[in-house]
Design a protein around this motif. Structure first.
Motif, PDB file in Angstrom:
ATOM      1  N   THR A  66       0.835  -1.186   0.000  1.00 18.20           N
ATOM      2  CA  THR A  66       0.000   0.000   0.000  1.00 18.20           C
ATOM      3  C   THR A  66       0.877   1.244   0.000  1.00 18.20           C
ATOM      4  N   SER A  67       0.273   2.353  -0.380  1.00 17.55           N
ATOM      5  CA  SER A  67       1.035   3.594  -0.457  1.00 17.55           C
ATOM      6  C   SER A  67       1.465   4.087   0.918  1.00 17.55           C
ATOM      7  N   ILE A  68       0.688   3.777   1.960  1.00 20.55           N
ATOM      8  CA  ILE A  68       1.112   4.200   3.297  1.00 20.55           C
ATOM      9  C   ILE A  68       2.348   3.425   3.735  1.00 20.55           C
ATOM     10  N   LEU A  69       2.474   2.162   3.319  1.00 19.82           N
ATOM     11  CA  LEU A  69       3.682   1.396   3.611  1.00 19.82           C
ATOM     12  C   LEU A  69       4.882   1.990   2.887  1.00 19.82           C
ATOM     13  N   ALA A  70       4.657   2.450   1.649  1.00 18.38           N
ATOM     14  CA  ALA A  70       5.732   3.086   0.897  1.00 18.38           C
ATOM     15  C   ALA A  70       6.161   4.389   1.558  1.00 18.38           C
ATOM     16  N   PHE A  71       5.185   5.136   2.071  1.00 22.44           N
ATOM     17  CA  PHE A  71       5.499   6.385   2.765  1.00 22.44           C
ATOM     18  C   PHE A  71       6.342   6.106   4.005  1.00 22.44           C
ATOM     19  N   ILE A  72       5.958   5.093   4.785  1.00 23.40           N
ATOM     20  CA  ILE A  72       6.713   4.757   5.993  1.00 23.40           C
ATOM     21  C   ILE A  72       8.117   4.284   5.627  1.00 23.40           C
ATOM     22  N   ALA A  73       8.226   3.507   4.556  1.00 24.11           N
ATOM     23  CA  ALA A  73       9.539   3.032   4.115  1.00 24.11           C
ATOM     24  C   ALA A  73      10.445   4.193   3.728  1.00 24.11           C
ATOM     25  N   ALA A  74       9.863   5.250   3.161  1.00 19.50           N
ATOM     26  CA  ALA A  74      10.650   6.423   2.778  1.00 19.50           C
ATOM     27  C   ALA A  74      11.242   7.121   3.993  1.00 19.50           C
ATOM     28  N   GLN A  75      10.626   6.912   5.165  1.00 17.60           N
ATOM     29  CA  GLN A  75      11.148   7.502   6.401  1.00 17.60           C
ATOM     30  C   GLN A  75      12.212   6.618   7.049  1.00 17.60           C
ATOM     31  N   GLY A  76      12.407   5.413   6.511  1.00 13.05           N
ATOM     32  CA  GLY A  76      13.453   4.531   7.022  1.00 13.05           C
ATOM     33  C   GLY A  76      12.976   3.358   7.840  1.00 13.05           C
ATOM     34  N   VAL A  77      11.664   3.098   7.833  1.00 14.75           N
ATOM     35  CA  VAL A  77      11.117   1.954   8.575  1.00 14.75           C
ATOM     36  C   VAL A  77      10.369   1.051   7.601  1.00 14.75           C
ATOM     37  N   THR A 132       0.406  -8.920  14.278  1.00 14.21           N
ATOM     38  CA  THR A 132       1.271  -7.780  13.980  1.00 14.21           C
ATOM     39  C   THR A 132       2.423  -8.183  13.072  1.00 14.21           C
ATOM     40  N   SER A 133       2.927  -7.221  12.328  1.00 17.01           N
ATOM     41  CA  SER A 133       4.054  -7.437  11.415  1.00 17.01           C
ATOM     42  C   SER A 133       5.348  -6.967  12.064  1.00 17.01           C
ATOM     43  N   SER A 134       6.455  -7.553  11.642  1.00 14.16           N
ATOM     44  CA  SER A 134       7.756  -7.139  12.150  1.00 14.16           C
ATOM     45  C   SER A 134       8.241  -5.892  11.410  1.00 14.16           C
ATOM     46  N   LEU A 135       9.138  -5.180  12.054  1.00 16.80           N
ATOM     47  CA  LEU A 135       9.673  -3.938  11.506  1.00 16.80           C
ATOM     48  C   LEU A 135      11.188  -4.041  11.331  1.00 16.80           C
ATOM     49  N   GLU A 136      11.707  -3.310  10.362  1.00 17.04           N
ATOM     50  CA  GLU A 136      13.149  -3.201  10.176  1.00 17.04           C
ATOM     51  C   GLU A 136      13.511  -1.738   9.989  1.00 17.04           C
ATOM     52  N   ILE A 137      14.618  -1.325  10.602  1.00 16.03           N
ATOM     53  CA  ILE A 137      15.110   0.033  10.467  1.00 16.03           C
ATOM     54  C   ILE A 137      16.139   0.072   9.345  1.00 16.03           C
ATOM     55  N   GLN A 138      15.932   0.960   8.376  1.00 16.07           N
ATOM     56  CA  GLN A 138      16.873   1.140   7.268  1.00 16.07           C
ATOM     57  C   GLN A 138      17.756   2.343   7.599  1.00 16.07           C
ATOM     58  N   LYS A 139      18.934   2.066   8.135  1.00 14.60           N
ATOM     59  CA  LYS A 139      19.784   3.133   8.661  1.00 14.60           C
ATOM     60  C   LYS A 139      20.189   4.145   7.595  1.00 14.60           C
ATOM     61  N   ASP A 140      20.316   3.711   6.343  1.00 11.14           N
ATOM     62  CA  ASP A 140      20.715   4.645   5.295  1.00 11.14           C
ATOM     63  C   ASP A 140      19.623   5.657   4.981  1.00 11.14           C
ATOM     64  N   ALA A 141      18.368   5.339   5.323  1.00 10.97           N
ATOM     65  CA  ALA A 141      17.254   6.248   5.052  1.00 10.97           C
ATOM     66  C   ALA A 141      16.856   7.078   6.268  1.00 10.97           C
TER      67      ALA A 141
END
Length: 199
Positions: A66-77, A132-141
């Motif tokens: 979903t687009s909200i997942l893409a938005f969150i990914a852009a913040q690094g999560v 619930t789903s697991s989360l990963e932190i993308q340090k480069d973002a």
């Protein structure tokens, strides 16, 4: 007092926190822009999102994009397209008819534990998170933002992914070597909010 927003409506001038509980489907670019602007202007957001789409009638789950997942990914999560199970720290759930309910420990309703000394989870012994789903932190973002880990599953946790069932009477198949603590709640501060390339 809080208020419910409809698509296309304006955020109240006095709004300080936006809560999005279970958003799914298509988020138009205009909505993404409003969310981005709100956060850039100092607003706060609590986003309760899923990496999978659950079909309640069959207790089956499939990955969703979903687009909200893409938005969150852009913040690094990254919200992973999975569901966390915890073999040791979970909730008992009643299944079956009302006349003869069956109470079973249900590993997909995890009892998550505070992951740090954050003020957000202070004095909270545990939080039950269903499916619930697991989360990963993308340090480069993440950039210069501060990451506050809030909630984790225990070291006896694993994930189910792809297409799978969440039925309580199933026999879980998993690799014991893959059991590990899983991040399931996080907060970001001092974040430079980024838009998403995906609408």
């Amino acid at each position: 007092a809080g208020s419910r927003l409809r698509s296309g409506s304006s955020l109240p001038d006095a709004a300080s926190v936006l809560v999005a509980a279970g958003p799914h489907g298509y988020l138009p670019p205009t909505e993404t822009a409003r969310l981005t602007e709100f956060l850039k202007n100092g607003g706060k957001a609590l986003l309760l999102v899923d990496g999978v789409k659950l079909e309640p009638s069959t207790l089956s789950a499939t990955p969703q994009a979903t687009s909200i997942l893409a938005f969150i990914a852009a913040q690094g999560v990254t919200v992973n397209p999975d569901v966390v199970f915890d073999l040791r720290s979970n909730e008992n759930v009643s299944f079956g008819g009302s006349a003869f309910p069956i109470v079973l420990p249900y590993p997909f309703w995890i009892r998550s534990l505070p992951a740090s000394e954050s003020i957000v989870t202070k004095n909270i012994p545990s939080v039950v998170l269903p499916w619930t789903s697991s989360l990963e932190i993308q340090k480069d973002a993440i950039g210069d933002a501060t990451v506050h880990e809030l909630l984790r599953a225990t070291q006896f946790a694993g994930v189910q992914k792809d297409s799978f069932t969440l039925a309580p009477n199933q026999r879980l198949v998993f690799d014991e070597n893959q059991l590990a603590t899983r991040l399931v709640g996080v907060a970001l501060s001092n974040l430079r909010v980024q838009g998403s390339d995906k609408a």
